[in-house]
Design a protein around this motif. Sequence first.
Motif, mmCIF file in Angstrom:
data_model
loop_
_atom_site.group_PDB
_atom_site.id
_atom_site.type_symbol
_atom_site.label_atom_id
_atom_site.label_comp_id
_atom_site.label_asym_id
_atom_site.label_seq_id
_atom_site.Cartn_x
_atom_site.Cartn_y
_atom_site.Cartn_z
ATOM 1 N N MET A 1 0.821 -1.210 0.000
ATOM 2 C CA MET A 1 0.000 0.000 0.000
ATOM 3 C C MET A 1 0.859 1.266 0.000
ATOM 4 S SD MET A 1 -3.283 -0.809 2.426
ATOM 5 C CE MET A 1 -4.533 -2.001 1.924
ATOM 6 N N ASP A 2 2.170 1.119 -0.164
ATOM 7 C CA ASP A 2 3.082 2.251 -0.141
ATOM 8 C C ASP A 2 3.451 2.680 -1.552
ATOM 9 O OD1 ASP A 2 4.414 -0.281 -0.333
ATOM 10 O OD2 ASP A 2 6.309 0.783 -0.160
ATOM 11 N N ALA A 3 3.946 3.898 -1.654
ATOM 12 C CA ALA A 3 4.436 4.433 -2.929
ATOM 13 C C ALA A 3 5.671 5.262 -2.622
ATOM 14 C CB ALA A 3 3.372 5.277 -3.624
ATOM 15 N N ALA A 4 6.827 4.780 -3.029
ATOM 16 C CA ALA A 4 8.090 5.436 -2.699
ATOM 17 C C ALA A 4 8.481 6.440 -3.776
ATOM 18 C CB ALA A 4 9.191 4.391 -2.541
ATOM 19 N N ILE A 5 9.184 7.478 -3.365
ATOM 20 C CA ILE A 5 9.785 8.426 -4.298
ATOM 21 C C ILE A 5 11.221 8.671 -3.859
ATOM 22 C CG2 ILE A 5 7.671 9.594 -5.041
ATOM 23 C CD1 ILE A 5 8.253 11.771 -3.025
ATOM 24 N N SER A 6 12.072 8.976 -4.798
ATOM 25 C CA SER A 6 13.477 9.219 -4.504
ATOM 26 C C SER A 6 14.052 10.104 -5.587
ATOM 27 C CB SER A 6 14.254 7.905 -4.431
ATOM 28 O OG SER A 6 15.637 8.135 -4.364
ATOM 29 N N GLU A 7 14.510 11.290 -5.197
ATOM 30 C CA GLU A 7 15.076 12.211 -6.173
ATOM 31 C C GLU A 7 16.375 11.659 -6.745
ATOM 32 O OE1 GLU A 7 15.648 17.019 -6.580
ATOM 33 O OE2 GLU A 7 15.999 16.116 -4.637
ATOM 34 N N SER A 8 17.250 11.142 -5.881
ATOM 35 C CA SER A 8 18.523 10.620 -6.365
ATOM 36 C C SER A 8 18.340 9.299 -7.101
ATOM 37 C CB SER A 8 19.494 10.419 -5.192
ATOM 38 O OG SER A 8 18.971 9.491 -4.254
ATOM 39 N N GLY A 9 17.330 8.531 -6.714
ATOM 40 C CA GLY A 9 17.083 7.250 -7.367
ATOM 41 C C GLY A 9 16.101 7.324 -8.503
ATOM 42 N N SER A 10 15.620 8.539 -8.815
ATOM 43 C CA SER A 10 14.671 8.750 -9.916
ATOM 44 C C SER A 10 13.430 7.874 -9.778
ATOM 45 C CB SER A 10 15.350 8.502 -11.268
ATOM 46 O OG SER A 10 16.432 9.382 -11.457
ATOM 47 N N LYS A 11 12.940 7.707 -8.569
ATOM 48 C CA LYS A 11 11.707 6.962 -8.326
ATOM 49 C C LYS A 11 10.571 7.958 -8.140
ATOM 50 C CE LYS A 11 14.221 3.437 -8.593
ATOM 51 N NZ LYS A 11 14.273 2.766 -9.900
ATOM 52 N N ASP A 12 9.511 7.746 -8.881
ATOM 53 C CA ASP A 12 8.419 8.708 -8.907
ATOM 54 C C ASP A 12 7.095 7.991 -8.676
ATOM 55 O OD1 ASP A 12 7.054 11.082 -9.189
ATOM 56 O OD2 ASP A 12 7.519 11.359 -11.314
ATOM 57 N N PHE A 13 6.130 8.745 -8.198
ATOM 58 C CA PHE A 13 4.751 8.280 -8.157
ATOM 59 C C PHE A 13 3.956 9.198 -9.069
ATOM 60 C CE2 PHE A 13 0.515 8.461 -5.823
ATOM 61 C CZ PHE A 13 0.026 7.334 -6.471
ATOM 62 N N GLN A 14 3.409 8.625 -10.140
ATOM 63 C CA GLN A 14 2.696 9.413 -11.137
ATOM 64 C C GLN A 14 1.280 8.885 -11.286
ATOM 65 O OE1 GLN A 14 5.488 8.537 -14.315
ATOM 66 N NE2 GLN A 14 6.266 10.627 -14.270
ATOM 67 N N GLN B 1 -3.856 -10.796 -13.126
ATOM 68 C CA GLN B 1 -2.574 -10.563 -12.471
ATOM 69 C C GLN B 1 -1.963 -9.261 -12.963
ATOM 70 O OE1 GLN B 1 -0.982 -12.590 -10.132
ATOM 71 N NE2 GLN B 1 -2.940 -13.648 -10.023
ATOM 72 N N ALA B 2 -1.519 -8.434 -12.020
ATOM 73 C CA ALA B 2 -0.771 -7.241 -12.379
ATOM 74 C C ALA B 2 0.696 -7.606 -12.506
ATOM 75 C CB ALA B 2 -0.940 -6.160 -11.304
ATOM 76 N N PRO B 3 1.444 -6.911 -13.356
ATOM 77 C CA PRO B 3 2.861 -7.238 -13.495
ATOM 78 C C PRO B 3 3.619 -6.925 -12.217
ATOM 79 C CG PRO B 3 2.316 -5.198 -14.634
ATOM 80 C CD PRO B 3 1.021 -5.808 -14.202
ATOM 81 N N ALA B 4 4.630 -7.714 -11.950
ATOM 82 C CA ALA B 4 5.445 -7.480 -10.757
ATOM 83 C C ALA B 4 6.175 -6.167 -10.891
ATOM 84 C CB ALA B 4 6.448 -8.617 -10.582
ATOM 85 N N THR B 5 6.403 -5.513 -9.756
ATOM 86 C CA THR B 5 7.149 -4.269 -9.755
ATOM 87 C C THR B 5 8.616 -4.577 -10.015
ATOM 88 O OG1 THR B 5 5.612 -3.298 -8.174
ATOM 89 C CG2 THR B 5 7.760 -2.232 -8.398
ATOM 90 N N GLU B 6 9.133 -4.109 -11.146
ATOM 91 C CA GLU B 6 10.495 -4.431 -11.509
ATOM 92 C C GLU B 6 11.455 -3.284 -11.229
ATOM 93 O OE1 GLU B 6 11.469 -7.275 -12.351
ATOM 94 O OE2 GLU B 6 9.569 -8.266 -12.739
ATOM 95 N N THR B 7 10.922 -2.075 -11.004
ATOM 96 C CA THR B 7 11.802 -0.949 -10.780
ATOM 97 C C THR B 7 12.515 -1.088 -9.453
ATOM 98 O OG1 THR B 7 9.964 0.260 -9.799
ATOM 99 C CG2 THR B 7 10.402 0.641 -12.125
ATOM 100 N N ALA B 8 13.773 -0.641 -9.407
ATOM 101 C CA ALA B 8 14.518 -0.707 -8.148
ATOM 102 C C ALA B 8 13.846 0.190 -7.132
ATOM 103 C CB ALA B 8 15.955 -0.238 -8.378
ATOM 104 N N PRO B 9 13.455 -0.342 -5.987
ATOM 105 C CA PRO B 9 12.673 0.443 -5.048
ATOM 106 C C PRO B 9 13.459 1.578 -4.421
ATOM 107 C CG PRO B 9 13.276 -1.657 -4.089
ATOM 108 C CD PRO B 9 13.713 -1.699 -5.522
ATOM 109 N N ALA B 10 12.747 2.675 -4.154
ATOM 110 C CA ALA B 10 13.346 3.781 -3.425
ATOM 111 C C ALA B 10 13.312 3.452 -1.944
ATOM 112 C CB ALA B 10 12.585 5.077 -3.722
ATOM 113 N N THR B 11 13.842 4.331 -1.124
ATOM 114 C CA THR B 11 13.944 4.030 0.287
ATOM 115 C C THR B 11 13.395 5.163 1.119
ATOM 116 O OG1 THR B 11 16.106 5.038 0.423
ATOM 117 C CG2 THR B 11 16.053 2.719 -0.123
#
Length: 553
Positions: A344-357, A527-537
């Motif tokens: 139920m979480d959504a991570a973002i990371s400026e240095s890791g380029s992780k976004d929630f859109q 089935q939804a596709p697995a999250t493949e992006t490297a997770p932010a922290t």
Amino acid sequence: MKKLYKVLSISLALSLASPTITFAAEDAAAEEQANEEAEAVEEEVVTDNRIIPNGISIAGTDVSGKTVTEAQDVVDAYFAAYDNVNFTLSANGQTISAKGSDLCIGAKNNYVTVQAATYGSYGNIAERFKANQDLAAGRTKDFSLSLGANYDGIVRYLNTASSQVNDEASDDYLTRENDQFVFHEGTAGVVVQIEESASLLVDYIENQWDGSDATVELATEVKEPRGSKEELAEIKDLIGAFSTDYSSSSSARKNNVANGVSFINGTILYPGDELSVLNTITPFTAENGYMLAGSYENGTTVETYGGGICQVSTTLYGAVREAELGVVTRSAHSMIVTYVKPSMDAAISESGSKDFQIKNNKNYPIYIEGHCDGSNVYFNIYGKEEDDPGHTVDYETEITGVNVQNTTWVADPNVPLGKMTTTVSGHTGYTARLWKVVYENGTEVSRDVYNNSKYNPSNRTVTVGIASEDANLSYAMLQAVATQDAATIANAIATYAPGVANSTPFTITPKYQVTNQTTTNNSTTNQAPATETAPATEAPAGTTEGTQDAPAI
């Protein structure tokens, strides 16, 4: 292009040494090849040491005996005279002051130096023969220069400079005052059309300009404000809401969460519009209102600007799910967080380029309201309710795997015998999925996998005291710790230090256990596709969760 450049260099050099007879089909390609090679020279910044034959000049300047690179200096010097010519670019009743160098004025035929070096090796058979005969007879050849301007360079310049004259449109918008929407009228704007203006400037410089100071009118377009009072009046129903607790957070973390929420509060998305949370709330700097707050990087606590900000995107994610808006990009954290259930979480990371859109997939505009009260973070999404009253959704977390972290046992000679202390808490790893369950009038009609998430484990570290007046007991405890076996260490403590009080467990009981998700007969499962992006922290509310990746935020 680099390989092509080397091949052409050899080919053209051989052609220059001795004229050859080629098929007519090759003639048309010769000049094109020379042009491509010239582009390669420009892009790769390669020194070209081919010597230009005697009797060759460019724009009246003798370049005999010069290398192609040296001849290019002659060409550059020729056009340097235009670098400081003043151009006044007018648009929207305002002007931009530009120099010739800003508009990338130079040779339209930028391959002229290569042509000079390879004179006699391109064209049809008769032309090549005549050129070589002329050179052998001492007759001269002058290559003229055509005035030109680089379109791409002008586009890059205008992308920056046009902000001086642009008058951006202000869309109609709403504010939320005393739990009521208040309409505010926008204004039209005038903006420079970059590509059209660049083409206009290239045409002017190459076909009309006399080389003196000049004024050029740029192409502009009137931008009308989006929205209307009637359209925005459709925003009246609460279609999604979610909140999370951050009451145990530090004051700095609370500041960061509230600051991030403030950037999103009041956002209006029209049908088809997308929102990037990362772009909306960054940069994570003191100047942008953020403070240093605790987070983890590679198992070490660090202070980062914006620490805790992922609770903003996670809370918004909850409201987005309830409103059934489109999710464009979402990443799980590296490690499990405490303020929501897994997946139920959504991570973002400026240095890791992780976004929630997110995307407004509705037929009407939506309004995002966000606020904090010091204990909880809230997001409410307003729009027009398009579903039947009996339509409801629920989201269920399924734990599909548990990866209990390992424990590293460390002997501490400064701590009483058998006393255990957790120095690094570690984290259990999980794999999880989130199910979206749709009900119509209380009956389940579909059950789909909404996302898949993976949370990495991180090892914990526990020190075991071995200090004792009896060296034999200290040695025995040291040997037990050296086994790194929890049962052996537990037996040693029970045997050699039976009275010691310990609260650190020998074994770890995960917070979540593997669950079995079932579906009913009248449900459909996708089935939804697995999250493949490297997770932010990110560190959870009130604590600092570990990470093996980028700094937690």
